[in-house]
Scaffold this active site. Structure first.
Site, PDB file in Angstrom:
ATOM      1  N   PHE A 135       0.855  -1.195   0.000  1.00  0.00           N
ATOM      2  CA  PHE A 135       0.000   0.000   0.000  1.00  0.00           C
ATOM      3  C   PHE A 135       0.882   1.233   0.000  1.00  0.00           C
ATOM      4  O   PHE A 135       1.768   1.377   0.840  1.00  0.00           O
ATOM      5  CB  PHE A 135      -0.934   0.031   1.216  1.00  0.00           C
ATOM      6  N   ASP A 220       9.442   2.715   1.167  1.00  0.00           N
ATOM      7  CA  ASP A 220       8.316   3.503   1.626  1.00  0.00           C
ATOM      8  C   ASP A 220       8.223   3.323   3.141  1.00  0.00           C
ATOM      9  O   ASP A 220       7.681   2.334   3.633  1.00  0.00           O
ATOM     10  CB  ASP A 220       7.027   3.028   0.931  1.00  0.00           C
ATOM     11  N   LYS A 249       3.006  10.255   7.712  1.00  0.00           N
ATOM     12  CA  LYS A 249       2.353   9.890   8.966  1.00  0.00           C
ATOM     13  C   LYS A 249       3.053  10.445  10.213  1.00  0.00           C
ATOM     14  O   LYS A 249       2.900  11.608  10.543  1.00  0.00           O
ATOM     15  CB  LYS A 249       2.202   8.371   9.046  1.00  0.00           C
TER      16      LYS A 249
HETATM   17  C1  PLP Z   1       3.245   2.616   3.629  1.00  0.00           C
HETATM   18  C2  PLP Z   1       2.309   3.714   3.233  1.00  0.00           C
HETATM   19  N1  PLP Z   1       2.623   4.510   2.199  1.00  0.00           N
HETATM   20  C3  PLP Z   1       1.830   5.509   1.814  1.00  0.00           C
HETATM   21  C4  PLP Z   1       0.646   5.755   2.460  1.00  0.00           C
HETATM   22  C5  PLP Z   1      -0.236   6.882   1.997  1.00  0.00           C
HETATM   23  O1  PLP Z   1      -0.178   7.928   2.886  1.00  0.00           O
HETATM   24  P1  PLP Z   1      -1.261   9.111   2.796  1.00  0.00           P
HETATM   25  O2  PLP Z   1      -2.577   8.494   3.178  1.00  0.00           O
HETATM   26  O3  PLP Z   1      -0.777  10.132   3.782  1.00  0.00           O
HETATM   27  O4  PLP Z   1      -1.248   9.595   1.397  1.00  0.00           O
HETATM   28  C6  PLP Z   1       0.264   4.961   3.531  1.00  0.00           C
HETATM   29  C7  PLP Z   1      -1.019   5.184   4.222  1.00  0.00           C
HETATM   30  O5  PLP Z   1      -1.536   4.357   4.937  1.00  0.00           O
HETATM   31  C8  PLP Z   1       1.127   3.901   3.939  1.00  0.00           C
HETATM   32  O6  PLP Z   1       0.801   3.104   4.956  1.00  0.00           O
END
Ligand code: PLP
Length: 400
Positions: A135, A220, A249
């Site tokens: 994700f 990520d 986050k």
């Molecule tokens: C690993 C990871 N990358 C990217 C995101 C996306 O972040 P945002 O919702 O702030 O765009 C998330 C959101 O849960 C995530 O867990």
């Protein structure tokens, strides 16, 4: 009394399923609803409320910075942005940083960097190898990089150049690598995918493969970064250094801030390549600076590691004695409990009724991602509620 749920049904675009809780106040690990009922928050954003709700460090930073300067265009220098940049670079393996507002945008920036690097340094290579179950957010490019089919299906045609392999399978990465491959893009621990932890040798092997093939390794760390796993950044667990990393986050502790960081050789942006109106503005980067400074100065990762050991011990014992628990996985303060059937929502609702907020991250799994500042007492309290709820469900359905 205003019926806020009815207003949502009338005015909101279909938002996805909400839990039956109208949150009106938060402090530390606690949230209060409209009736003043107190809940322990083990959902935490998810993994966003790094210092707990309304931590004085964040509140004071917001007030102080709002009085000085909330926003100024990136056409100008601003001090909070530069202080946070220095703090991140001096405490990571990277050389350069760029600020954005959300996790998806940080990932997007990271992939744009990789695409440009491929154009300039690898004969136009552009393909990105991603993981099933990954994700990375909800922009068109990030749903394409992600591993969930139902997030992509309604939105095609999708951007080209993304290949998917099973997580933790080095041979699969090697099989799909070709002349057009520019980067491997993965979460160190898959968060939304259900807290899937990489094998110890997975990232070291991917690092070696990237070096051999002249491919970038992009991590990520939107969910795993900023102390969540018991190290400041999760890549430190694996003894490797990625070329690019995305943060989101927890870096803002609840305010919209994200960043992507790169080693010098991968930091190929030149003026005009990227930009964001809000990305890196004084208000959010001041908060980010205070949050990261607090995490580093107070060695929060060490506390998270100790608390993670407590969580592991307690959840492992559930695995031993509750028939319906089939797996527990995680690191630091990022855990999932997997069940033998799709009872994640039932467990989540029962926990909520008992005053504990958890997240049914998968139909058959519940996730815990409480604030990194949780006290020992709150941790014990929350785990005791969860254990009780799971034990009760186990008596009702004693299967494995
Ligand atoms: C690993 C990871 N990358 C990217 C995101 C996306 O972040 P945002 O919702 O702030 O765009 C998330 C959101 O849960 C995530 O867990």
């Amino acid at each position: 009394m205003t019926d806020w749920r009815a207003k949502e049904a009338k005015y909101f675009m279909h938002p996805g399923k909400r839990m039956d809780l109208l949150a009106v106040r938060g402090e530390g690990t606690h949230i209060w609803d409209e009736d003043g009922r107190d809940y322990l928050d083990f959902f935490g954003g998810p993994a966003t409320i790094s210092l707990g709700h309304s931590h004085p460090v964040i509140v004071n930073a917001l007030i102080d910075q709002a009085k000085q300067l909330i926003h100024v265009s990136n056409s100008f220098y601003s001090i909070p942005q530069l202080k946070l940049a220095e703090l991140l670079i001096e405490n990571s393996c990277f050389d350069r940083v760029y600020f954005m507002n959300s996790g998806a945008e940080a990932d997007e920036g990271a992939l744009k960097l990789a695409r440009k690097w491929g154009k300039e340094k690898k004969n136009g290579a552009f393909e990105i190898i991603c993981a099933d179950n990954a994700f990375h957010g909800r922009t068109l490019q990030m749903i394409t990089a992600g591993g969930t089919e139902r997030y992509k299906a309604p939105f095609g045609p999708l951007p080209e150049g993304f290949l998917h392999v099973p997580f933790n399978d080095v041979a699969a990465v090697k099989r799909v690598t070709n002349d057009k491959t520019v980067a491997i893009f993965m979460e160190p621990i898959q968060g939304e995918g259900g807290i899937n932890v990489a094998d110890d040798d997975y990232f070291p092997q991917l690092r070696a493969w990237c070096d051999e093939q002249n491919i970038l390794l992009i991590l990520d760390e939107v969910q795993t970064g900023c102390g969540r796993t018991g190290k400041l950044f999760a890549y430190e667990h694996y003894g490797i250094e990625p070329d690019i990393m995305a943060l989101g986050k927890g870096i803002g502790g609840g305010v919209p801030l994200s960043a992507f960081l790169a080693k010098e050789h991968a930091a190929v942006f030149t003026p005009g390549d990227h930009g964001s109106t809000y990305g890196g503005e004084p208000l959010t980067t001041r908060v980010g600076y205070e949050v990261m400074n607090y995490i580093i100065k107070n060695d929060i990762p060490a506390k998270v590691q100790a608390n993670g050991a407590t969580v592991k011990r307690r959840l492992d014992s559930l695995l031993d004695r509750c028939g319906i628990v089939t797996d527990v996985r995680g690191m630091g303060l990022m855990w999932a409990i997997q069940f033998s059937s799709d009872i994640g929502e039932k467990i989540t609702n029962a926990a909520l009724a008992a005053g504990l907020i958890v997240n049914n991250v998968r139909p058959n799994a519940v996730r815990l991602a409480p604030p990194l500042t949780i006290t020992d007492e709150e941790l014990e309290q929350g785990l005791a509620i969860l254990e009780h709820v799971i034990e009760e469900s186990s008596v009702a359905a004693p299967s494995k």
